[in-house]
Scaffold this motif. Sequence first.
Motif, PDB file in Angstrom:
ATOM      1  N   GLN A  24      65.097  16.911 -62.918  1.00 55.16           N
ATOM      2  CA  GLN A  24      64.826  17.008 -64.344  1.00 55.16           C
ATOM      3  C   GLN A  24      64.092  18.307 -64.640  1.00 55.16           C
ATOM      4  OE1 GLN A  24      63.209  13.551 -66.283  1.00 55.16           O
ATOM      5  NE2 GLN A  24      63.730  12.280 -64.544  1.00 55.16           N
ATOM      6  N   ASP A  25      64.199  18.742 -65.854  1.00 52.96           N
ATOM      7  CA  ASP A  25      63.495  19.936 -66.286  1.00 52.96           C
ATOM      8  C   ASP A  25      62.001  19.627 -66.368  1.00 52.96           C
ATOM      9  OD1 ASP A  25      62.203  21.481 -68.667  1.00 52.96           O
ATOM     10  OD2 ASP A  25      63.944  22.681 -68.038  1.00 52.96           O
ATOM     11  N   PRO A  26      61.149  20.374 -65.654  1.00 46.59           N
ATOM     12  CA  PRO A  26      59.719  20.061 -65.644  1.00 46.59           C
ATOM     13  C   PRO A  26      59.076  20.108 -67.030  1.00 46.59           C
ATOM     14  CG  PRO A  26      60.226  21.748 -64.018  1.00 46.59           C
ATOM     15  CD  PRO A  26      61.476  21.489 -64.779  1.00 46.59           C
ATOM     16  N   GLU A  27      59.537  21.024 -67.885  1.00 45.04           N
ATOM     17  CA  GLU A  27      58.968  21.121 -69.232  1.00 45.04           C
ATOM     18  C   GLU A  27      59.274  19.876 -70.058  1.00 45.04           C
ATOM     19  OE1 GLU A  27      56.829  23.431 -70.205  1.00 45.04           O
ATOM     20  OE2 GLU A  27      57.004  24.196 -68.160  1.00 45.04           O
ATOM     21  N   LYS A  28      60.477  19.347 -69.912  1.00 42.26           N
ATOM     22  CA  LYS A  28      60.846  18.143 -70.665  1.00 42.26           C
ATOM     23  C   LYS A  28      60.086  16.920 -70.150  1.00 42.26           C
ATOM     24  CE  LYS A  28      65.255  19.829 -72.234  1.00 42.26           C
ATOM     25  NZ  LYS A  28      66.692  19.642 -72.311  1.00 42.26           N
ATOM     26  N   VAL A  29      59.900  16.853 -68.842  1.00 42.58           N
ATOM     27  CA  VAL A  29      59.119  15.753 -68.265  1.00 42.58           C
ATOM     28  C   VAL A  29      57.684  15.836 -68.781  1.00 42.58           C
ATOM     29  CG1 VAL A  29      58.175  14.797 -66.117  1.00 42.58           C
ATOM     30  CG2 VAL A  29      60.556  15.544 -66.204  1.00 42.58           C
ATOM     31  N   SER A  30      57.113  17.032 -68.780  1.00 36.65           N
ATOM     32  CA  SER A  30      55.745  17.219 -69.271  1.00 36.65           C
ATOM     33  C   SER A  30      55.625  16.859 -70.742  1.00 36.65           C
ATOM     34  CB  SER A  30      55.295  18.667 -69.059  1.00 36.65           C
ATOM     35  OG  SER A  30      55.210  18.953 -67.688  1.00 36.65           O
ATOM     36  N   ALA A  31      56.616  17.238 -71.530  1.00 35.93           N
ATOM     37  CA  ALA A  31      56.585  16.923 -72.966  1.00 35.93           C
ATOM     38  C   ALA A  31      56.636  15.415 -73.196  1.00 35.93           C
ATOM     39  CB  ALA A  31      57.749  17.618 -73.675  1.00 35.93           C
ATOM     40  N   ARG A  32      57.488  14.724 -72.451  1.00 40.71           N
ATOM     41  CA  ARG A  32      57.561  13.252 -72.602  1.00 40.71           C
ATOM     42  C   ARG A  32      56.243  12.612 -72.172  1.00 40.71           C
ATOM     43  NH1 ARG A  32      62.691  13.892 -70.258  1.00 40.71           N
ATOM     44  NH2 ARG A  32      62.012  12.886 -68.360  1.00 40.71           N
ATOM     45  N   TRP A  33      55.626  13.139 -71.105  1.00 42.17           N
ATOM     46  CA  TRP A  33      54.348  12.590 -70.650  1.00 42.17           C
ATOM     47  C   TRP A  33      53.251  12.830 -71.688  1.00 42.17           C
ATOM     48  CZ3 TRP A  33      51.858   9.036 -68.643  1.00 42.17           C
ATOM     49  CH2 TRP A  33      50.516   9.166 -68.285  1.00 42.17           C
ATOM     50  N   ARG A  34      53.198  14.032 -72.262  1.00 44.27           N
ATOM     51  CA  ARG A  34      52.192  14.317 -73.298  1.00 44.27           C
ATOM     52  C   ARG A  34      52.341  13.366 -74.478  1.00 44.27           C
ATOM     53  NH1 ARG A  34      53.152  19.576 -71.933  1.00 44.27           N
ATOM     54  NH2 ARG A  34      54.722  19.812 -73.563  1.00 44.27           N
ATOM     55  N   THR A  35      53.581  13.105 -74.891  1.00 38.34           N
ATOM     56  CA  THR A  35      53.835  12.193 -76.003  1.00 38.34           C
ATOM     57  C   THR A  35      53.336  10.792 -75.669  1.00 38.34           C
ATOM     58  OG1 THR A  35      55.761  13.477 -76.679  1.00 38.34           O
ATOM     59  CG2 THR A  35      55.647  11.196 -77.447  1.00 38.34           C
ATOM     60  N   ALA A  36      53.661  10.298 -74.489  1.00 34.58           N
ATOM     61  CA  ALA A  36      53.218   8.951 -74.076  1.00 34.58           C
ATOM     62  C   ALA A  36      51.702   8.896 -73.946  1.00 34.58           C
ATOM     63  CB  ALA A  36      53.879   8.562 -72.754  1.00 34.58           C
ATOM     64  N   ARG A  37      51.111   9.921 -73.342  1.00 32.61           N
ATOM     65  CA  ARG A  37      49.658   9.956 -73.156  1.00 32.61           C
ATOM     66  C   ARG A  37      48.934   9.951 -74.504  1.00 32.61           C
ATOM     67  NH1 ARG A  37      48.544  15.027 -70.555  1.00 32.61           N
ATOM     68  NH2 ARG A  37      48.209  15.724 -72.662  1.00 32.61           N
ATOM     69  N   ASN A  38      49.425  10.725 -75.456  1.00 29.42           N
ATOM     70  CA  ASN A  38      48.816  10.757 -76.790  1.00 29.42           C
ATOM     71  C   ASN A  38      48.971   9.423 -77.504  1.00 29.42           C
ATOM     72  OD1 ASN A  38      47.970  13.387 -76.461  1.00 29.42           O
ATOM     73  ND2 ASN A  38      49.787  14.254 -77.429  1.00 29.42           N
TER      74      ASN A  38
END
Length: 110
Positions: A24-38
């Motif tokens: 997976q694209d690391p940036e997209k994984v990070s973006a999904r994680w930031r959304t869930a974390r927030n």
Amino acid sequence: MDHGLVFARDGFKLHRGREAGGPQDPEKVSARWRTARNRLHLPETFRLHDWRGSKITNDLDNHENPVEVSANARHHSPGYTMARYGRRRAEGAKKLAASSAGRIGLASLV
């Protein structure tokens, strides 16, 4: 901090033309994680892997089948899971309490 790491997820395609379960694209994984974390109001320093480790430890503390816990964690063997996460929290707490008591001189009072 993850330095460009990617990981696979079963049955999930992030890029057209690629096989499911591929990187997976690391940036997209990070973006999904930031959304869930927030959404969950978790601190910025909370990592996805912290949550995973807690889940594995909780499952083992609740006497779940180590083979199933290992499979769910996608570890290569139950032996690895038990070696890494098999120590019970209660045992760790007792060792920490005994060590702390010894450092401050409470051990001599018992």
